[in-house]
Every structure is written in C-alpha cells, then in structure tokens.
Design an enzyme around this catalytic site. Structure first.
Site, PDB file in Angstrom:
ATOM      1  N   ASP A 162       0.864  -1.176   0.000  1.00 21.09           N
ATOM      2  CA  ASP A 162       0.000   0.000   0.000  1.00 21.09           C
ATOM      3  C   ASP A 162       0.903   1.231   0.000  1.00 21.09           C
ATOM      4  O   ASP A 162       1.660   1.443   0.941  1.00 21.09           O
ATOM      5  CB  ASP A 162      -0.876  -0.044   1.261  1.00 21.09           C
ATOM      6  CG  ASP A 162      -1.761   1.176   1.367  1.00 21.09           C
ATOM      7  OD1 ASP A 162      -2.313   1.569   0.333  1.00 21.09           O
ATOM      8  OD2 ASP A 162      -1.892   1.731   2.461  1.00 21.09           O
ATOM      9  N   THR A 174      -2.856   5.301  -4.071  1.00 17.95           N
ATOM     10  CA  THR A 174      -1.750   6.053  -3.466  1.00 17.95           C
ATOM     11  C   THR A 174      -0.457   5.855  -4.231  1.00 17.95           C
ATOM     12  O   THR A 174       0.332   6.782  -4.374  1.00 17.95           O
ATOM     13  CB  THR A 174      -1.551   5.606  -2.010  1.00 17.95           C
ATOM     14  OG1 THR A 174      -1.599   4.187  -1.965  1.00 17.95           O
ATOM     15  CG2 THR A 174      -2.636   6.144  -1.129  1.00 17.95           C
ATOM     16  N   THR A 175      -0.250   4.632  -4.746  1.00 19.46           N
ATOM     17  CA  THR A 175       0.993   4.375  -5.488  1.00 19.46           C
ATOM     18  C   THR A 175       0.971   5.146  -6.802  1.00 19.46           C
ATOM     19  O   THR A 175       1.955   5.801  -7.159  1.00 19.46           O
ATOM     20  CB  THR A 175       1.122   2.860  -5.767  1.00 19.46           C
ATOM     21  OG1 THR A 175       0.834   2.156  -4.569  1.00 19.46           O
ATOM     22  CG2 THR A 175       2.515   2.509  -6.198  1.00 19.46           C
ATOM     23  N   ASP A 220      -8.755  -0.156   1.729  1.00 21.48           N
ATOM     24  CA  ASP A 220      -8.770   0.446   0.392  1.00 21.48           C
ATOM     25  C   ASP A 220     -10.037   0.064  -0.363  1.00 21.48           C
ATOM     26  O   ASP A 220     -10.675   0.896  -1.004  1.00 21.48           O
ATOM     27  CB  ASP A 220      -7.544  -0.011  -0.414  1.00 21.48           C
ATOM     28  CG  ASP A 220      -6.287   0.720   0.043  1.00 21.48           C
ATOM     29  OD1 ASP A 220      -6.382   1.430   1.062  1.00 21.48           O
ATOM     30  OD2 ASP A 220      -5.232   0.583  -0.594  1.00 21.48           O
TER      31      ASP A 220
END
Length: 545
Positions: free
Chosen positions: A60, A93-94, A397
């Site tokens: 994550d 997020t990545t 998520d």
C-alpha cells in the site's frame, strides 16, 4: 552602497537555480522508484523494518511512504501527497506518487531546454483541467441504480494488487455487504456510507477464507468481571471518559486531622463517592457501561449486583463510533453547573442488545441493533500478524473504493485505459495550441503513459509493444465515430494482451482517477516552483540567552 549589503551573509548554505531543481527531482524519483514495483495486480510487496525491529509487509503506497523516514523536503511533499490521496479517496496512493514524480522529471527536462518554469506550470494546469474535463465528459460510465456486480468489480479491482487477490471474489462480496449495511441518510437527505462504522477485528488462526461479517459493532475487550450477564437486552449504553476507581484527593491538598477516626471517615467518603457515581449511572437506567479508563474491583461489585455489563479500557476511537451509532454522548465528568454531580439519562445511547461472544481465543463485546446508524464488524482470520495487517489495509482500500463508487455513481475502465486515452487526447490538444504551453502539455501527455508502462513492466510483459498497441486503439477511438467503444481498452496483464476492461469488470470510480491527476499535478507544480533552497546552520549557544 556596498555589494555585501545586497547579498547578506547567511549562516547556512544556499543552492539556487538548476542545482536545486535537479536535486528535488532526483529525490522525488527515488521515492517514486521505491513504490513503482508495487503497482498493479502483479506488483511486488515491500518489507519494512523500523528502528525497533517491527516488520511490516505491504504494498500500500501510503503505508510504505509513511514508514520511510524521508529527510529531503521535496520528497516529503510526495509522502504527504500519498497520505492526502489515502484520506480523500482511499486507494490509488501508489499511482499518484508515480505520476507526480514523472511529471517532475519531464518538467525538469523542459527547464533544461530553456523553457521558463512559469510556462510549464501554466501548461500543466491547463492539461490537468482538460484531462479532468475529458474524463468526466467522455470516459465515465454511469452506473445507474448500482447493482451489486459493478460494486464487486470495483472492490476486486482495488484488491487485485494486494495480498488477498487470490480470494478477491470472496472478499469483494464481504466488502460490498459491509458497505451496504452501513448505509444511512443524513439530515440533508443525502445517502452516505460512513465506513468508519465498519470495525475490523483481526483474530489469529484458520484461513483467510474463514473471515466473516458480524452484525453489530465489536469491541475487542471482554466484560470487566465474570459475574456480569453475558447479554443485556434492550441495552442502555453509557459512554464514560473517566476512572471509576476510588477517588483520590488532588495532589497538593493537605488535610490536618486531629482525630484518627476522622481519617477513616475520609477514606470511607472516598469510597462512597465512586459508589454514588455508579448509583447515579444505574438510576438513570444504564445497563451497559463503557469507559476508556479503569474500573476497580470494589466498583465492579455494584455493577455485578445490578446485572449490568461494564467494559473498561475501551479504545477512544471505538468509543466515538459506538457513541455515534447508539446516539450516546461521551461523558467526561459528572459535574454540572451547580457544582453537584448528576447524570442526565439523555446521555445514554440505546441498542437492541449487547452480548459477549468468543471469537478465536478472545472475548469480544458486540453491540447489535444500534439506534442511529447500523454498525457492522469484519472479523478477519489469517495465519499470522503480517498477513492480517496487510488484509486489513487491503480491505480498507476496497471499502473506500466501494463507498466512492456508491456516492459518485460513475466508474471508468482500469488497467491503464484512462491514462492512455488522456495521453492521446492531450497530445492532440497540444498541437492545436500556438503558445509555449504546447510543450508542457505534450510532456504531460507523455508522463501519463508511465502508469500503463509500469503496469506492463511489473507483469513481466513487453511494455513498449503493449503501450504502443494501447495508444493505437485509443487513437482510433478518438478519431473514428463508430469505434467509440475502444475508449475502454486497457491492459490484460495476465495474458499480456489488450482487452475491453469495462466488459472484463476491471473498473474504478471516476473520482479516484480525477483526484490522482489533480493531486499529482498540484504536487509537481509545488516542487517545480522552488528555485532556491537555503539551509540554515543551527547556531550554537542559543540556549544560554
């Protein structure tokens, strides 16, 4: 006027111009390279060991970056960027870090070619606005009256890059059920899904597929004493934020006693005060008492006699959720305006029943049938702590994504489809502009291709060929009217081919993509504007003054 006045002597080092930019871009690239390999359904995980030896295994993006102690100020902007994306959307997020770093790298190349940063910034802003507009007008698919299938597909897409991707069918159903069961309508009549009301409990043992959904908010503690009843129904719940222990006098209070019998009276009074408080609670009708602090044994006996359940050392966070779900008020003190101690029955929350159950080896207290919003708990089972922690992050998520899909009602195809479509569109848009922004927009278009590229590289496929094919499809979709449906073509990373991802069920909420583009551009612009870095040296002897 001397020259030294114009260039004051700074106690520190100053870097300016291209040096700073290169350094900032390098730092951001370094951060982006750390998370790059964890993007996509075949992304790899990272193992982080902190200074006291705790191990975290995750992919994550926000978690990885939060655990890295980043020194460089520009790289910190990317870490905050990932956290912002985590708060606002919950997933992606990545991607947002990778896009921001790529935009920066491209901008730096332009600056080297003598294009002023201001022109680049205005070009990027324009590209961002156009990209978001294009997504909302051309790429989104309305999911009217959301059935379960699109929701499950969104959850599966979100989980595909996580540890539990093998069991994504099972978990996607779990997540969708959980989100749908906390549905509520607020005062304005909007339908909301407060996923904070979903409590995730981790219990060792059994396999991941033995996880299940419990109806009721579970507190990870048992009753305070064995003599208490196992279930209370209907429950009136008091939420307290203070100690139910023998009241001690404040520090610094001095009492001069002439008669030793007086001393005994003081002790007795101290014990009685707690007793009175508990009696007030019980008189108000409370039969479930939750406190964030302790309850001592002497106080417990009153609850046992009254047949009430008391739970001590409840987490503050849990307390807030319980208070919200049951309509209780968190009481920090019994004192009222007159200086007396009273407890207003209006502070009590209500639930249909409160029961204690055994899950794995732990006792948990379940609050069922809450008054205002329904609360559910996900009980996760798994082989070890690392697995459970990573499952929790993956489910967080997925819960966020399902919530966003439900609230926004629009989805887009995943697997690099949106980025490729935008890249083709923006490239065309750049050629229609006769201003300096043209170059910046062309670079922005190229930068977006980093997502399909990294996806393909991580899947051990030929990135160059796949991205080229993908762009060809999207170019056709945007130029030929009868080939519009090609706009949802994306990568199939298992077989290394191109497919229609809308039909294949690889979908994401549109707002996730829009936010990624907005946040990444803003972050890139923030760092791009820096052209001077002054590092002050710590002065010695400041403490003496």
């Amino acid at each position: 006027m001397s020259i030294s006045a114009q260039n004051p002597d700074i106690s520190g080092e100053r870097q300016s111009g291209q040096d700073v930019r290169t350094q900032n871009v390098m730092a951001c690239q370094a951060v982006s390279n750390i998370v790059k390999t964890s993007l996509g359904p075949v992304g790899l995980d990272k193992m982080l060991v902190d200074d006291i030896g705790d191990v975290t295994i995750t992919n994550d993006g926000a978690t990885i970056l939060r655990m890295l102690e980043v020194e460089h100020p520009a790289a910190k902007v990317l870490v905050e960027l990932a956290e912002l994306q985590d708060r606002e959307v919950g997933d992606g997020t990545t991607s947002v870090v990778i896009v921001a770093a790529e935009l920066l790298k491209r901008a730096n190349d332009l600056v080297r070619n003598k294009i002023h940063p201001t022109s680049i910034i205005s070009g990027y802003r324009l590209a961002m606005r156009e990209a978001c507009k294009y997504i909302e007008e051309k790429l989104v698919t309305k999911v009217e009256k959301l059935g379960k299938v699109p929701l499950i597909n969104c959850a599966k897409t979100s989980m595909s890059s996580k540890l539990i991707s093998g069991d994504s069918d099972f978990f996607a159903n779990l997540v969708v059920d959980a989100v749908l069961s906390v549905k509520m309508t607020n005062q304005r009549g909007e339908i909301k899904y407060p996923i904070k009301g979903i409590n995730i409990l981790k219990a060792h043992g059994q396999s991941a597929r033995d996880s299940y959904l419990l109806n009721g908010y579970a507190l990870n503690t048992g009753r305070a004493a064995q003599g208490m009843p196992l279930r209370v129904s209907p429950a009136k719940i008091a939420c307290l934020d203070f100690n139910l222990q023998k009241t001690k006098m404040q520090l610094g209070v001095q009492v001069v006693v002439n008669d030793p019998r007086e001393l005994e009276k003081i002790r007795q009074r101290e014990a009685d005060m707690t007793k009175e408080r508990i009696e007030k609670l019980l008189k108000a009708g409370a039969n479930v008492i939750l406190t964030t602090k302790g309850i001592d044994d002497m106080a417990l006996k009153y609850f046992v006699e009254a047949g009430a359940i008391a739970v001590r050392r409840v987490r503050k966070e849990d307390m807030r959720h319980v208070a919200k779900a049951t309509g209780a008020t968190l009481v920090t003190t019994f004192a009222d305006m007159e200086g007396e101690e009273t407890f207003d029955p209006a502070h009590l929350g209500s639930a249909e029943e409160v029961v204690e159950e055994r899950i794995a080896d732990d006792d948990v207290v379940l609050i069922k049938g809450t008054k205002t919003s329904s609360a559910v708990s996900l009980i996760l089972r798994g082989a070890n702590d690392y697995m459970l922690d990573e499952m929790e992050r993956a489910l967080h998520d997925a819960l966020c994504i399902v919530k966003r899909t439900l609230e926004s009602n629009t989805v887009v195809a995943g697997g690099g489809a949106v980025e490729s479509a935008l890249s083709v569109y923006l490239e065309h848009l750049a050629t229609t502009l006769g201003s300096r922004e043209q170059l910046a927009i062309a670079e922005f278009a190229d930068a977006l291709l980093i997502i399909p590229k990294v996806l393909a590289v991580n899947a051990a496929k030929d990135a160059t060929e796949l991205v080229a094919k993908l762009r060809a499809y999207h170019h056709t979709a945007q130029t030929k009217a009868d080939k519009k449906h090609y706009s949802s073509m994306g990568l199939d990373l298992v077989n290394g081919t191109i497919r229609n991802n809308l039909e294949a069920g690889v979908i994401e909420p549109a707002m996730s993509k829009v936010k990624i583009i907005q946040f990444a551009t803003e972050a890139a612009i923030t760092i791009l504007r820096i052209d001077d870095m002054i590092k002050l040296v710590k002065e010695d002897g400041q403490g003496d003054e």
